[in-house]
Every structure is written in C-alpha cells, then in structure tokens.
Design an enzyme around this catalytic site. Sequence first.
Site, PDB file in Angstrom:
ATOM      1  N   ARG A   1       0.825  -1.096   0.099  1.00 22.57           N
ATOM      2  CA  ARG A   1      -0.057  -0.051  -0.146  1.00 22.57           C
ATOM      3  C   ARG A   1       0.924   1.507   0.106  1.00 22.57           C
ATOM      4  NH1 ARG A   1      -3.060   2.136   5.030  1.00 22.57           N
ATOM      5  NH2 ARG A   1      -4.645   3.800   4.078  1.00 22.57           N
TER       6      ARG A   1
ATOM      7  N   HIS B   1       0.629   4.454  -2.434  1.00 24.96           N
ATOM      8  CA  HIS B   1       0.267   5.679  -2.036  1.00 24.96           C
ATOM      9  C   HIS B   1       1.382   6.698  -2.479  1.00 24.96           C
ATOM     10  CE1 HIS B   1      -3.093   5.391   1.345  1.00 24.96           C
ATOM     11  NE2 HIS B   1      -2.995   4.467   0.305  1.00 24.96           N
ATOM     12  N   ASP B   2       2.546   6.292  -2.588  1.00 28.43           N
ATOM     13  CA  ASP B   2       3.672   7.055  -3.034  1.00 28.43           C
ATOM     14  C   ASP B   2       3.423   7.449  -4.483  1.00 28.43           C
ATOM     15  OD1 ASP B   2       6.460   8.259  -3.106  1.00 28.43           O
ATOM     16  OD2 ASP B   2       7.216   6.475  -3.959  1.00 28.43           O
TER      17      ASP B   2
ATOM     18  N   VAL C   1       1.051  10.121  -5.757  1.00 29.21           N
ATOM     19  CA  VAL C   1       1.195  11.705  -5.056  1.00 29.21           C
ATOM     20  C   VAL C   1       2.710  11.784  -5.920  1.00 29.21           C
ATOM     21  CG1 VAL C   1       1.315  13.269  -3.507  1.00 29.21           C
ATOM     22  CG2 VAL C   1      -0.231  11.273  -3.303  1.00 29.21           C
TER      23      VAL C   1
ATOM     24  N   ASN D   1      -2.883   8.560   4.990  1.00 28.47           N
ATOM     25  CA  ASN D   1      -1.515   7.873   5.169  1.00 28.47           C
ATOM     26  C   ASN D   1      -1.159   7.653   6.734  1.00 28.47           C
ATOM     27  OD1 ASN D   1      -0.733   7.551   2.562  1.00 28.47           O
ATOM     28  ND2 ASN D   1       0.063   9.888   2.493  1.00 28.47           N
TER      29      ASN D   1
ATOM     30  N   PRO E   1      -7.126   8.214  -4.147  1.00 27.78           N
ATOM     31  CA  PRO E   1      -8.757   7.705  -3.918  1.00 27.78           C
ATOM     32  C   PRO E   1      -9.172   7.341  -2.944  1.00 27.78           C
ATOM     33  CG  PRO E   1      -7.384   6.108  -5.441  1.00 27.78           C
ATOM     34  CD  PRO E   1      -6.375   7.273  -4.873  1.00 27.78           C
TER      35      PRO E   1
ATOM     36  N   HIS F   1      -6.487  -5.667  -2.343  1.00 25.81           N
ATOM     37  CA  HIS F   1      -7.339  -5.673  -1.094  1.00 25.81           C
ATOM     38  C   HIS F   1      -7.441  -7.376  -0.840  1.00 25.81           C
ATOM     39  CE1 HIS F   1      -9.123  -1.347  -1.808  1.00 25.81           C
ATOM     40  NE2 HIS F   1      -7.959  -1.483  -1.575  1.00 25.81           N
TER      41      HIS F   1
ATOM     42  N   SER G   1      -8.456 -15.034   4.321  1.00 27.78           N
ATOM     43  CA  SER G   1      -7.205 -15.351   3.594  1.00 27.78           C
ATOM     44  C   SER G   1      -6.493 -13.786   3.313  1.00 27.78           C
ATOM     45  CB  SER G   1      -7.656 -15.909   2.527  1.00 27.78           C
ATOM     46  OG  SER G   1      -8.068 -15.004   1.413  1.00 27.78           O
TER      47      SER G   1
END
Length: 328
Positions: free
Chosen positions: A66, A70-71, A74, A98, A166, A196, A250
């Site tokens: 994740r 996220h890096d 942006v 974050n 998002p 996810h 799982s």
Amino acid sequence: MAITPKLFFLLFLQLMFISSLSNIVGAQELAVGFYQDCCPGVEYIVAKTVAQYVKKQPSIAASLLRMHFHDCFVRGCDGSVLLNSLPNNPAEKDAFPNLSLKGYNVVDAVKAAVEKQCPGVVSCADILALIARDAVRMSGGPVWKVPTGRRDGRVSISREALINLPPPFANISSLKSSFFSKGLSLKDLVVLSGSHTIGVSHCTSFSNRLYNFTGKGDADPKLDKYYAIALKKKCKPNDQKKIVEMDPGSFKTFDHSYYTLVSKRRGLFQSDSALLDDPDTKAYVQLQARTRGATFAADFAESMINMGNIGVLTGTDGEIRRRCGFVN
C-alpha cells in the site's frame, strides 16, 4: 475568452495526454537490472531484509504494498511518501489517508542495509518498488521484474495526498478519473484493486456503509445484507480502533478470493463495490471469480509495473537520498 464546455473538454484531454506522455517518457529511462554494475546485490539485500520482517509479522506485507501505491499516486513514484514533515511543511505521511500506513521502519532497515553495501547509489523510490514486489511474493502472490532507475524527489506536501489518493468511498467515476489522470487504464484500476486481497482496515473506512449511508441511518443497499450483519458485530457505531480483515479468511494470502467476494457484493469498501458499476470492470471481476483467478497473477504483475512508471524522476532529476525520511 469565455471557456465553453467544449473548450473545457478539449483542454482536459490535452492535459490528460501531457500527463500520460510524461509518465511514458520517464518510464522509458527505467530498466530491469539498472544496478547490475554499480550495486549488483541490491535485490538480494532488499528481499533478505524484507523477509526478516514479514516472517515475524506477515500482515506488514499489505502495508508495504500500500505504501508503494500511496507514493506513486502523489507526485509519481519518487519516494515522497517517506519524507518526514518539517515545522513549516506537513508531509504526505502525515496526511489523513496515510496515518494508517505502517512499515517505515522496514524501509529504513532496507535502506540502511543497501547503503552499507552501495552507499549513495540506490534510491528510496526504487527500494520501495522492490519492497512492494517482495511483499507480494512473500504473501503467495506473483513475481515480476522491477524496472529500476528512479530517483528521489525533494518535495512532500500533505494536502497533495488528500487530493490525489482515491478514498475508500470513491465511486466508479472518481476512480476512473483518478487512475486515468495517472496514465493508468481501466484494467489497471480493476487489477490493482485486487491488492485488497491482503491486509486489514479500520472500521471507520467503511462504517458509513453500515450505519448512515445516505445520512438517514441506513445501510448501503449494494452491500450483501448478511455480510453487513457480520460487519456490524465487529464494528460498532463510531468505533475508532477496531480493525477487520479486507479478505476474510485469507487476508495474509495473496489470492483471487477478493474478486469472489466483490462478485457476491461483499467487497469491504464502496470503491470495491464500485467495480460492479462499470460493465468492463464488472466483467473482469466476474471472470476472475469464475476462473479462480486464472489471469490475475500475470495481470497484477503487469499493472504493478505500469503503476511503478508513474511520474518517475530519472537521469539528473531529483537525488539519491542517504536517508529516506530526509532530503540530502
């Protein structure tokens, strides 16, 4: 000159083209094996160090994956999410989306190990891309060759994370807009959503779907009612601390079951449910659910490479940080 709707649309398309073109141009300068001469053991060092942490805490793999996402969303994949805030400049890592990121200590440990072997050579942005790949592999997911050669950015601004990432309550239109603005495709959107399949979430990220979806104390009608009942048992109203598995049963294993859940209206977030609101993303969800993820592993590897190409700095742009939390 007045800006008519037609002119606005044409300008929007032009900006989209320029944004996508800049991603492609930067990506062309990346290469698999970029460090083979100047730091030939870098991938082994990264994998060995990450394994030490994932073995002790398997759930950290999802956070590391994740963090790379996220890096990249942006300012591109430039390691800006790793920079610490300054007194007069809150950085991305302190933006609300974050605050739940974990694993900065893992990145720091990997960077320290790499610096010991090859000082001043390997960027934090590349380290983050390699860590994400290894975290997926160590969770049972696919392996792919990571093109490297990224350089680190020097700027990190908190509000840009709020604008570019998002949110979990995004609908299909805003998801498309977000991904398209980064030069990613509709397929990339539905494939990368499959991340996810591992990880957990705080109740606050989806509690509105359970208790107050339209502001009238109701539940989201697109959420399977039996799943909603199960979630309500775990997440009470206004619960700020409890976490739940994103892929129940799982959540530590990278597999196709995310798509099975989404197809049954058991995706945890609105952004998961939104994949059923577009005919193409819905078709992909149903295909993976029906075929037990026949193409998911290969598709995910391809989309991760695409995401890793977003807005990269190469050549003489940016820098190679000595410590990932600080500019040189």
